[in-house]
Design a protein around this motif. Structure first.
Motif, short mmCIF file in Angstrom:
data_model
loop_
_atom_site.label_atom_id
_atom_site.label_comp_id
_atom_site.label_asym_id
_atom_site.label_seq_id
_atom_site.Cartn_x
_atom_site.Cartn_y
_atom_site.Cartn_z
N ASN A 74 36.20 154.02 76.63
CA ASN A 74 37.28 152.83 77.01
C ASN A 74 36.92 152.28 78.23
N ALA A 75 36.54 153.07 79.40
CA ALA A 75 36.28 152.38 80.76
C ALA A 75 35.38 151.51 80.47
N PHE A 76 34.16 151.79 79.73
CA PHE A 76 33.06 151.03 79.68
C PHE A 76 33.24 149.62 79.04
N ARG A 77 34.32 149.73 78.00
CA ARG A 77 34.42 148.45 77.57
C ARG A 77 35.40 147.59 78.70
N LYS A 78 35.75 147.98 79.36
CA LYS A 78 36.68 147.49 80.43
C LYS A 78 35.73 146.79 81.71
N LEU A 79 34.50 147.09 81.60
CA LEU A 79 33.82 146.45 82.68
C LEU A 79 33.42 144.93 82.25
N THR A 80 33.60 144.00 83.37
CA THR A 80 33.64 142.67 83.00
C THR A 80 31.94 142.25 82.90
N SER A 81 31.65 141.84 81.90
CA SER A 81 30.14 141.26 81.68
C SER A 81 29.91 140.52 80.38
N ASP A 82 29.02 139.44 80.73
CA ASP A 82 28.95 138.64 79.61
C ASP A 82 27.74 139.35 78.61
N GLN A 83 27.20 140.63 78.92
CA GLN A 83 26.39 141.04 78.01
C GLN A 83 27.20 142.28 77.28
N TYR A 84 26.83 142.20 76.08
CA TYR A 84 27.69 143.36 75.34
C TYR A 84 26.88 144.57 75.01
N GLY A 85 27.32 145.80 75.31
CA GLY A 85 26.71 147.05 75.18
C GLY A 85 27.13 147.83 73.87
N TYR A 86 25.94 148.19 73.35
CA TYR A 86 26.11 148.92 71.77
C TYR A 86 26.23 150.36 72.26
N PHE A 87 27.57 150.98 71.75
CA PHE A 87 27.93 152.27 72.24
C PHE A 87 27.84 153.37 70.76
N ILE A 88 27.03 154.34 71.09
CA ILE A 88 26.99 155.27 70.09
C ILE A 88 27.29 156.70 70.42
N LEU A 89 28.43 157.36 69.87
CA LEU A 89 29.29 158.32 70.04
C LEU A 89 28.40 159.53 69.45
N LEU A 90 27.71 160.82 70.02
CA LEU A 90 27.23 161.88 69.40
C LEU A 90 28.51 162.99 69.58
N THR A 91 28.86 163.33 67.98
CA THR A 91 29.68 164.30 67.91
C THR A 91 29.67 165.15 66.84
N SER A 92 30.36 166.19 66.80
CA SER A 92 30.52 167.28 65.85
C SER A 92 31.85 167.09 64.92
N LYS A 93 32.54 166.01 65.30
CA LYS A 93 33.80 165.56 64.75
C LYS A 93 33.36 165.08 63.43
N SER A 94 34.28 165.25 62.44
CA SER A 94 33.93 164.43 61.23
C SER A 94 35.29 163.87 60.34
N GLU A 95 36.78 164.39 61.20
CA GLU A 95 37.89 164.02 60.56
C GLU A 95 38.21 162.61 60.76
N LYS A 96 38.57 162.02 59.70
CA LYS A 96 38.80 160.45 59.74
C LYS A 96 39.85 160.15 61.02
N ASN A 97 40.78 160.71 61.09
CA ASN A 97 41.64 160.26 62.49
C ASN A 97 40.78 160.34 63.63
N GLU A 98 39.76 161.03 63.64
CA GLU A 98 39.22 161.33 65.11
C GLU A 98 38.25 160.26 65.04
N ILE A 99 37.53 159.87 63.93
CA ILE A 99 36.50 158.76 63.80
C ILE A 99 37.23 157.51 64.44
N ALA A 100 38.43 157.32 63.72
CA ALA A 100 39.48 156.10 63.95
C ALA A 100 39.59 156.06 65.32
N GLU A 101 39.99 157.36 66.04
CA GLU A 101 40.19 157.11 67.54
C GLU A 101 38.98 156.65 68.33
#
Length: 427
Positions: A84-111
């Motif tokens: 969330n904080a990373f997305r608020k950084l002002t930059s013309d360059q987009y950053g591709y964000f991959i989360l590593l997780t053991s979570k699999s619940e749909k509501n957690e993925i949506a979060e």
């Protein structure tokens, strides 16, 4: 549970897709960071690492990575909070964000998606799957970079167009001043009557022109022109036509003829229009044509001779409040060679007024598309009360704006008002 499973084919050799992109690995486990950074380095990426979300955020302030691989669950700032904080950084360059997780619940993925994550990998991470997800991210980053470049080109082009527009707009404002200067005087009193003129273009410049010139002693010549179309080409043609009806150079005015004693007098208006028609067809390489009224007023007795070439009928407002709209109509000038034009006469009495308007008035549409027309014009004129001269014309334009429901008319509007008072002998 390990963060990485080294299965599948060896991908340590760089291929055409490997690029020196900057990848940030964020994980509180030194071992898991080591495994991921080593693998990414073998794939040809520049890798930096952080042990916490707070540390990663500081690194991003210094240099924003193109790809981020972050653990979800970490002490202090979680992967979700860091994303969330990373997305608020002002930059013309987009950053591709991959989360590593053991979570699999749909509501957690949506979060995670709501926080700005682009993709997810479930622990333990499969090497082939990680490479495939990064490759997919690289495609998105490539498209984003291309889009940024194209947007930059578009922005530069729009800036250049704006500069050109500003330059053209400045030129058009100067052209408007020049066109308005063709009307040397908008009000003039003569022995026998008062003259008022108005001109309002639908854009910066237009194709309407009104004016007057001295004719024989005690005579006044009037002209009203409406060139087809709008804009610069129409305005240029009105400027050319103004030279043919010049009040300052009677020898060049085709509406005048020289007498034996060296003075000038009005030619018959119909004859002058025929001459102008042939001259336009012979000398002007243009597709424009125009409507015209030429008038000669005898200031001593109020006798008016007019030639009409497709221009709206003049209106005579009698002193008793009655109105007359009449004329011969005629063919516009500049359409066909060999056309003959006719003329007609009007008698003005003291207190009468002669009004000549362009079709931008009678053909002005209301909100429902219905045009004002001659009947609507008479009704509008009847509501102007005792207004005279410039006030009369300004009131007419105001009522026309009220009728149309807009301030800018779709066509140029122009007019001449001559108020006949009768000849007064000099003292």
């Amino acid at each position: 549970m390990p963060a990485f499973l080294p299965n599948g084919p060896d991908t340590s050799t760089s291929d055409d897709e490997a690029q020196t992109r900057l990848v940030l690995v964020v994980d509180d486990s030194r071992l898991q960071r080591k495994i991921l950074t080593s693998l990414l380095a073998r794939w040809g990426f520049n890798v930096i690492e952080a042990a916490s979300g707070e540390e990663a955020l500081e690194l991003c302030h210094a240099e924003q990575p193109e790809i981020v691989i972050s653990d979800w669950v970490m002490p202090g700032m979680s992967g979700i909070e860091f994303c969330n904080a990373f997305r608020k950084l002002t930059s013309d360059q987009y950053g591709y964000f991959i989360l590593l997780t053991s979570k699999s619940e749909k509501n957690e993925i949506a979060e995670g998606l709501d926080s700005g994550a682009d993709d997810f990998l479930t622990k333990p991470v499969d090497g082939n799957e990680l490479r495939a997800r990064i490759t997919a991210g690289e495609r998105i980053l490539t498209m984003q970079r291309e889009l940024t470049m194209k947007n930059s080109v578009i922005s530069e082009t729009l800036d250049e167009l704006q500069r050109l527009y500003d330059s053209l707009d400045g030129d058009l404002l100067e052209a408007k001043k020049l066109q308005q200067s063709l009307i040397r005087e908008k009000n003039r009193s003569f022995e026998g009557g008062d003259l008022s003129l108005f001109l309002r273009s639908s854009g910066h410049v237009g194709g309407d022109l009104v004016g007057f010139y001295p004719a024989a002693p005690g005579h006044l010549g009037l002209f009203a022109i409406d060139v087809s179309g709008h804009g610069i080409s129409s305005a240029l043609m009105t400027a050319r036509l103004a030279g043919y009806l010049s009040g300052s150079a009677p020898d060049q005015n085709i509406a005048l003829e020289k007498t034996a004693d060296g003075t000038y007098r009005s030619r018959p208006p119909a004859e002058a229009i025929e001459t102008l028609n042939e001259l336009v067809l012979d000398e002007m390489e243009t597709e424009h044509y125009f409507t015209l009224i030429l008038a000669d007023i005898d200031l001593a007795n109020g006798h008016v001779v007019m030639g009409q070439a497709g221009h709206p009928h003049p209106v005579v407002l009698r002193a008793d409040g009655s109105m007359e709209q009449d004329g011969t109509g005629g063919f516009p000038v500049g359409l066909m060679s060999g056309v003959t034009f006719s003329q007609f006469e009007v008698q003005l009495n003291p207190g009468d007024r002669l009004l000549i308007l362009s079709d931008g008035v009678t053909e002005c549409p209301a909100g429902d598309g219905e045009m004002l027309g001659e009947d609507g014009l008479e009704e509008m004129l009847a509501g102007l009360g005792d207004a005279e001269g410039t006030a009369f014309l300004e009131s007419l334009v105001w009522k026309l704006s009220e009728f149309a429901g807009i301030d800018e008319f779709p066509d140029d509007v122009s007019g001449i008002l001559f108020e006949y008072s009768g000849h007064t002998a000099p003292k």
